[in-house]
Design a protein around this motif. Structure first.
Motif, PDB file in Angstrom:
ATOM      1  N   CYS A 154       0.854  -1.183   0.000  1.00 36.86           N
ATOM      2  CA  CYS A 154       0.000   0.000   0.000  1.00 36.86           C
ATOM      3  C   CYS A 154       0.890   1.234   0.000  1.00 36.86           C
ATOM      4  N   MET A 155       0.734   2.100  -1.001  1.00 46.02           N
ATOM      5  CA  MET A 155       1.529   3.318  -1.077  1.00 46.02           C
ATOM      6  C   MET A 155       1.258   4.213   0.126  1.00 46.02           C
ATOM      7  N   SER A 156       2.314   4.848   0.617  1.00 47.15           N
ATOM      8  CA  SER A 156       2.177   5.787   1.721  1.00 47.15           C
ATOM      9  C   SER A 156       1.599   7.114   1.229  1.00 47.15           C
ATOM     10  N   GLU A 157       1.199   7.941   2.172  1.00 50.93           N
ATOM     11  CA  GLU A 157       0.701   9.275   1.817  1.00 50.93           C
ATOM     12  C   GLU A 157       1.761  10.063   1.065  1.00 50.93           C
ATOM     13  N   THR A 158       3.006   9.972   1.508  1.00 49.55           N
ATOM     14  CA  THR A 158       4.095  10.692   0.840  1.00 49.55           C
ATOM     15  C   THR A 158       4.282  10.209  -0.589  1.00 49.55           C
ATOM     16  N   GLU A 159       4.243   8.911  -0.791  1.00 49.63           N
ATOM     17  CA  GLU A 159       4.400   8.360  -2.145  1.00 49.63           C
ATOM     18  C   GLU A 159       3.263   8.792  -3.053  1.00 49.63           C
ATOM     19  N   ARG A 160       2.042   8.825  -2.533  1.00 49.47           N
ATOM     20  CA  ARG A 160       0.896   9.257  -3.332  1.00 49.47           C
ATOM     21  C   ARG A 160       1.014  10.736  -3.687  1.00 49.47           C
ATOM     22  N   ASP A 161       1.409  11.550  -2.711  1.00 53.11           N
ATOM     23  CA  ASP A 161       1.585  12.979  -2.970  1.00 53.11           C
ATOM     24  C   ASP A 161       2.645  13.203  -4.040  1.00 53.11           C
ATOM     25  N   ARG A 162       3.768  12.500  -3.917  1.00 51.45           N
ATOM     26  CA  ARG A 162       4.875  12.685  -4.855  1.00 51.45           C
ATOM     27  C   ARG A 162       4.470  12.302  -6.269  1.00 51.45           C
ATOM     28  N   LEU A 163       3.762  11.183  -6.418  1.00 49.66           N
ATOM     29  CA  LEU A 163       3.358  10.755  -7.750  1.00 49.66           C
ATOM     30  C   LEU A 163       2.365  11.733  -8.369  1.00 49.66           C
ATOM     31  N   ALA A 164       1.404  12.193  -7.584  1.00 48.34           N
ATOM     32  CA  ALA A 164       0.435  13.157  -8.102  1.00 48.34           C
ATOM     33  C   ALA A 164       1.132  14.441  -8.536  1.00 48.34           C
ATOM     34  N   GLU A 165       2.061  14.938  -7.719  1.00 48.95           N
ATOM     35  CA  GLU A 165       2.773  16.173  -8.058  1.00 48.95           C
ATOM     36  C   GLU A 165       3.597  16.004  -9.330  1.00 48.95           C
ATOM     37  N   THR A 166       4.267  14.862  -9.465  1.00 48.10           N
ATOM     38  CA  THR A 166       5.083  14.617 -10.652  1.00 48.10           C
ATOM     39  C   THR A 166       4.221  14.571 -11.914  1.00 48.10           C
ATOM     40  N   CYS A 167       3.089  13.887 -11.832  1.00 48.45           N
ATOM     41  CA  CYS A 167       2.225  13.764 -13.009  1.00 48.45           C
ATOM     42  C   CYS A 167       1.576  15.100 -13.368  1.00 48.45           C
ATOM     43  N   LEU A 168       1.228  15.885 -12.381  1.00 45.48           N
ATOM     44  CA  LEU A 168       0.697  17.224 -12.668  1.00 45.48           C
ATOM     45  C   LEU A 168       1.753  18.081 -13.355  1.00 45.48           C
ATOM     46  N   ARG A 169       2.995  17.959 -12.927  1.00 45.74           N
ATOM     47  CA  ARG A 169       4.074  18.760 -13.507  1.00 45.74           C
ATOM     48  C   ARG A 169       4.395  18.326 -14.934  1.00 45.74           C
ATOM     49  N   THR A 170       4.405  17.023 -15.190  1.00 41.94           N
ATOM     50  CA  THR A 170       4.816  16.514 -16.505  1.00 41.94           C
ATOM     51  C   THR A 170       3.654  16.368 -17.492  1.00 41.94           C
ATOM     52  N   GLY A 171       2.418  16.413 -16.975  1.00 40.61           N
ATOM     53  CA  GLY A 171       1.275  16.183 -17.849  1.00 40.61           C
ATOM     54  C   GLY A 171       0.981  14.724 -18.097  1.00 40.61           C
TER      55      GLY A 171
END
Length: 367
Positions: A154-171
């Motif tokens: 199960c992904m941690s809160e930090t891992e989920r935040d990081r992935l969402a931020e990366t995808c928002l930045r890269t499109g």
């Protein structure tokens, strides 16, 4: 005579193994099958209207019910952006048709869901590790963040935040596959990644197979506004619409006042099966493999102490009336040798004990 895609098409090893599980005395740790004892019974008259063609997006009442549950999780999913699927596997297929051409890079977890790899490879995808890739010029990322298949992690809160931020930045579009989120046995952050994707491009998918009845072949997806109409058009070209009768059965179930109690009972039932499985593993696999106790879902992920290609053991296991999934099949790239996925939800405690004892004996002999 055939399309070029057929050259890369391989039969699903899971489906091949499932063909043998009905043999007398067979103990299956292979597929993600719910316990037969946990499946519902249903009877009732069929309204004639449900035998007519329906909307590609699904029945409005069921879409609204799904929307309510998703918005309670923080997902921007109004009813008009919810679609009912003919099983969640269809959602993977629709998404692949939308994004993947031969050579398209898709970022995935290593390892990841075998059937998703099968579909993505069919359309010509190449793979990058979503945990290490910068995601620049990667159009799609596929993840199972909550009680992942095959690892149960199960992904941690930090891992989920990081992935969402990366995808928002890269499109990069996030495709979040979330069929196990209700089957939580220990605390874990289960807030969807796409709930963090305001203004981004995303698809969120769930299933009724693990909490209700897999034979109905019903799932659902929601998507960001820029994707949804494209996905509807692709579904129209695929199967017109999902079974209206299945949709009515599911709607009646999830809107029944007893549904929350059913889910709570199911979680308790599967937690007990997980705990029994853990006890049998400790008795028979100590010294043969390592594993983490899954906080939810349906699977254990084992890493053998000696790196044996577990695909070579499958025929012997089936001959001895035990089925499992070789972990090598879940690798997007070079196979990760010496791993296996074991399902704990389907077999009874007695069958689990017998099956793991037999499987441990086979592994010890191969070592």
């Amino acid at each position: 005579m055939f399309s070029q895609r057929i050259d890369g098409l391989r039969p699903s090893p899971i489906r091949s193994i499932l063909n043998v599980i009905e043999r007398p005395g067979m103990v299956s740790f292979a597929g993600g099958l719910p316990a037969t004892d946990a499946l519902p019974s249903w009877s009732g008259a069929v309204p004639p209207a449900l035998l007519q063609y329906g909307r590609s997006e699904g029945e409005p009442e069921l879409r609204a019910a799904v929307s309510d549950s998703l918005r309670a999780l923080g997902v921007d999913a109004p009813p008009e952006r919810v679609m009912i699927l003919s099983g969640s596997q269809q959602g993977i297929d629709l998404t692949a048709k939308l994004f993947v051409d031969p050579g398209t890079t898709v970022a995935v977890e290593y390892p990841t869901y075998l059937a998703a790899l099968q579909v993505l490879r069919f359309y010509g995808a190449e793979f990058a590790d979503i945990a290490t890739s910068a995601l620049e010029r990667v159009p799609l990322g596929y993840v199972v963040p909550t009680f992942a298949n095959p690892t149960g992690a199960c992904m941690s809160e930090t891992e989920r935040d990081r992935l969402a931020e990366t995808c928002l930045r890269t499109g990069t579009a996030v495709f979040e596959d979330d069929p196990y989120r209700e089957l939580a046995y220990e605390p874990c952050d289960r807030t969807p990644i796409v709930a963090r994707m305001v203004g981004g491009t995303w698809i969120y998918q769930g299933s009724f197979s693990k909490t209700f009845a897999p034979g109905l072949r019903l799932g659902y997806l929601a998507a960001s506004e820029d994707l949804f109409e494209h996905l509807v058009a692709i579904k129209q070209a695929t199967d017109l619409h999902s079974s209206r009768l299945s949709q009515r059965i599911v709607f009646d179930a999830i809107t029944d006042p007893g549904w929350p109690a059913r889910l709570a009972g199911l979680v308790s039932f599967y937690r007990s099966r997980r705990d029994a499985f853990e006890g049998s593993l400790r008795r028979h696999f100590d010294g043969l493999a390592t594993w983490d106790t899954p906080p939810g879902g349906l699977f254990y992920w084992l890493r053998l102490q000696r790196p044996i290609d577990t695909r070579t053991l499958l025929a012997d296991a089936i001959e001895n009336r035990v089925a499992f999934m070789p972990g090598e099949e879940f690798s997007p790239g070079q196979p990760d040798i010496g791993t296996m996925r074991l399902n704990f939800s389907h077999a009874s405690a007695d069958d689990t004990e017998r099956g793991l004892r037999t499987l441990a004996r086979i592994l010890a002999r191969a070592s």
